[in-house]
Design an enzyme around this catalytic site. Structure first.
Site, PDB file in Angstrom:
ATOM      1  CG  HIS A   1      66.599  43.888  26.259  1.00 25.16           C
ATOM      2  ND1 HIS A   1      67.365  44.995  26.010  1.00 25.16           N
ATOM      3  CD2 HIS A   1      65.901  43.640  25.116  1.00 25.16           C
ATOM      4  CE1 HIS A   1      67.149  45.392  24.743  1.00 25.16           C
ATOM      5  NE2 HIS A   1      66.272  44.591  24.194  1.00 25.16           N
TER       6      HIS A   1
ATOM      7  CD  GLU B   1      72.232  49.943  28.027  1.00 26.39           C
ATOM      8  OE1 GLU B   1      72.318  48.964  28.794  1.00 26.39           O
ATOM      9  OE2 GLU B   1      71.640  49.911  26.936  1.00 26.39           O
TER      10      GLU B   1
ATOM     11  NE  ARG C   1      68.349  41.700  22.701  1.00 26.62           N
ATOM     12  CZ  ARG C   1      68.968  42.850  22.970  1.00 26.62           C
ATOM     13  NH1 ARG C   1      69.734  42.952  24.033  1.00 26.62           N
ATOM     14  NH2 ARG C   1      68.814  43.887  22.171  1.00 26.62           N
TER      15      ARG C   1
ATOM     16  CD  GLU D   1      69.078  44.609  29.325  1.00 32.96           C
ATOM     17  OE1 GLU D   1      68.449  45.643  29.615  1.00 32.96           O
ATOM     18  OE2 GLU D   1      69.517  44.389  28.170  1.00 32.96           O
TER      19      GLU D   1
ATOM     20  CG  HIS E   1      67.650  49.017  28.429  1.00 31.51           C
ATOM     21  ND1 HIS E   1      67.295  47.992  27.584  1.00 31.51           N
ATOM     22  CD2 HIS E   1      66.728  49.989  28.232  1.00 31.51           C
ATOM     23  CE1 HIS E   1      66.201  48.312  26.915  1.00 31.51           C
ATOM     24  NE2 HIS E   1      65.837  49.527  27.281  1.00 31.51           N
TER      25      HIS E   1
END
Length: 417
Positions: A176, A378, A234, A179, A304
């Site tokens: 993405h 994440e 994104r 990020e 991510h």
């Protein structure tokens, strides 16, 4: 050469490209306690253009959760009124998005050239991939696994001591576009591999026994767009005939429960699954490479941000993977390892229950190909800065993540299949 920060900020926010310079834009966090609150959030999302940060879309909002979203300056008052009238509890996480974007950069002048503790643009990362391979020919080689929609080479670094038939771990960053901390980690990993090989026993053993395939930026076109036009982009940058909105969410584009739950069929949505599975050139390049090297790839890690989680399959449904107990124990150990350095707390578990249902993800796809150890990280933080994590946190974030990645890789070495 030093570039004044004001130019960087201007480039990032260049309003004439994106139609928004983010001045006065806010990021809200709303507490969603029940179904009624979920419905209210849906109502808000359909009335106003809202950029969801967590979860990725209104469709993924569930009771007993919080929702982070970014609202344009001109909609802030309307949104605040709506939340207050409906007695939805909220806090403002970022009061001026433009200021937060500028504050990401920790110095007021930018040295050109690559740095591991700054965010690097694609041009700089591309030059770095070439240089790190040239300087470390015994440990690093560079190849291209395909091209992006806009025709850029997708560079892959193979890191490890040369030996035939080695098992491998595949790590990708930058799915993405917004990020930014994700590509920073892939660069950090390669640097540490090269720097500590022959010095530190764990890394030396890993590079002797495994190859690491590192894809520093998967969604290159989108990443460039976040630097030149709209920081909050994104998706990919692909176009379709007769469709005005650009791009596909690459992490909804894999053939794993494709376009079922938590993905959108609307091309203008941030979670658009694409016209078909693997419609994106980037997705196809990745899946072709993994299929071709399936016999050697034993683990798949995709990086991510944000929310400090370590997820494993499945995300496309509530079913559990066959080796659920093993993945859960491994995730728990990796998260403990990560916390040992700076005390950063991660949650962990299967994607669907730990975060939300999301179909078409690369981790589920890799797992269904037979890669037993498939994880999504994440990274930091939990929403104070969200996608705008300051450069001052790059080092600590990468250091702690490296501990978790090394733990997983060491486990894989001991549990080859």
């Amino acid at each position: 050469m030093l570039v004044p920060l004001i130019l960087v900020a201007a480039a990032l926010a260049s309003a004439h490209h994106s139609g928004e310079d983010f001045e006065g834009s806010k990021v809200f966090r709303v507490s969603v306690d029940n179904e009624n609150h979920v419905n209210l959030m849906h109502e808000l999302a359909s009335a106003r253009q809202i950029d969801f940060w967590k979860p990725d879309s209104a469709a993924q909002i569930k009771p007993h959760s919080t929702v982070d979203f970014h609202v344009k300056a001109e909609d802030v008052v309307t949104v605040e009124d709506f939340l207050e009238q409906n007695e939805l509890h909220y806090e403002v996480m970022i009061s001026n998005l433009r200021s937060a974007m500028e504050a990401q950069f920790d110095s007021h002048s930018r040295a050109t050239g690559h740095s591991y503790t700054k965010y690097n643009n694609w041009e700089t990362i591309e030059a770095w991939t070439k240089q790190i391979a040239a300087e470390n020919p015994d440990l690093v080689s560079r190849s291209s696994i395909g091209t992006t929609f806009e025709g850029r080479s997708m560079y892959l670094l193979k890191v490890g001591k040369a030996k035939s038939n080695k098992p491998a771990v595949f790590i990708d960053c930058g799915f993405h576009a917004r990020e930014w901390i994700s590509p920073a980690f892939c660069q950090w990993f390669v640097k540490e591999a090269v720097r500590t090989y022959g010095q530190e026993t764990q890394m030396t053993e890993l590079l002797d026994k495994l190859d690491f395939y590192i894809l520093p930026v998967f969604n290159i076109d989108g990443y460039i767009y976040t630097w030149t036009s709209s920081r909050m982009w994104r998706k990919t940058r692909s176009t379709q005939t007769g469709v005005s909105c650009r791009g596909v969410d690459p992490n909804r584009n894999f053939n794993a429960g494709w376009c079922e739950n938590g993905a959108s069929k609307q091309p203008c949505s941030d979670t658009y699954c694409g016209p078909t599975a693997e419609s994106e050139k980037e997705t196809k390049a990745l899946t072709d490479f993994i299929r071709k090297n399936l016999s050697s790839i034993k683990a798949y890690l995709t990086i991510h941000s944000y929310s400090q989680m370590l997820l494993y399959p499945y995300s496309y449904s509530y079913k559990l993977p066959k080796n659920n107990a093993e993945l859960n124990a491994l995730a728990k150990a990796a998260v403990n390892e990560l916390a040992s350095l700076h005390g950063t707390k991660y949650t962990y578990g299967p994607g669907a229950t730990t975060i939300y249902l999301a179909a078409g993800g690369s981790d589920d796809w890799a797992y269904d190909q037979g890669i037993k150890y498939s994880f999504t990280f994440e990274l930091r933080d939990t929403g104070r800065y969200g996608f705008l994590l300051p450069e001052s946190q790059i080092r600590a974030t990468c250091e702690e993540t490296l501990l978790a990645v090394k733990h997983i890789a060491s486990y894989v070495v001991q549990h080859l299949y």
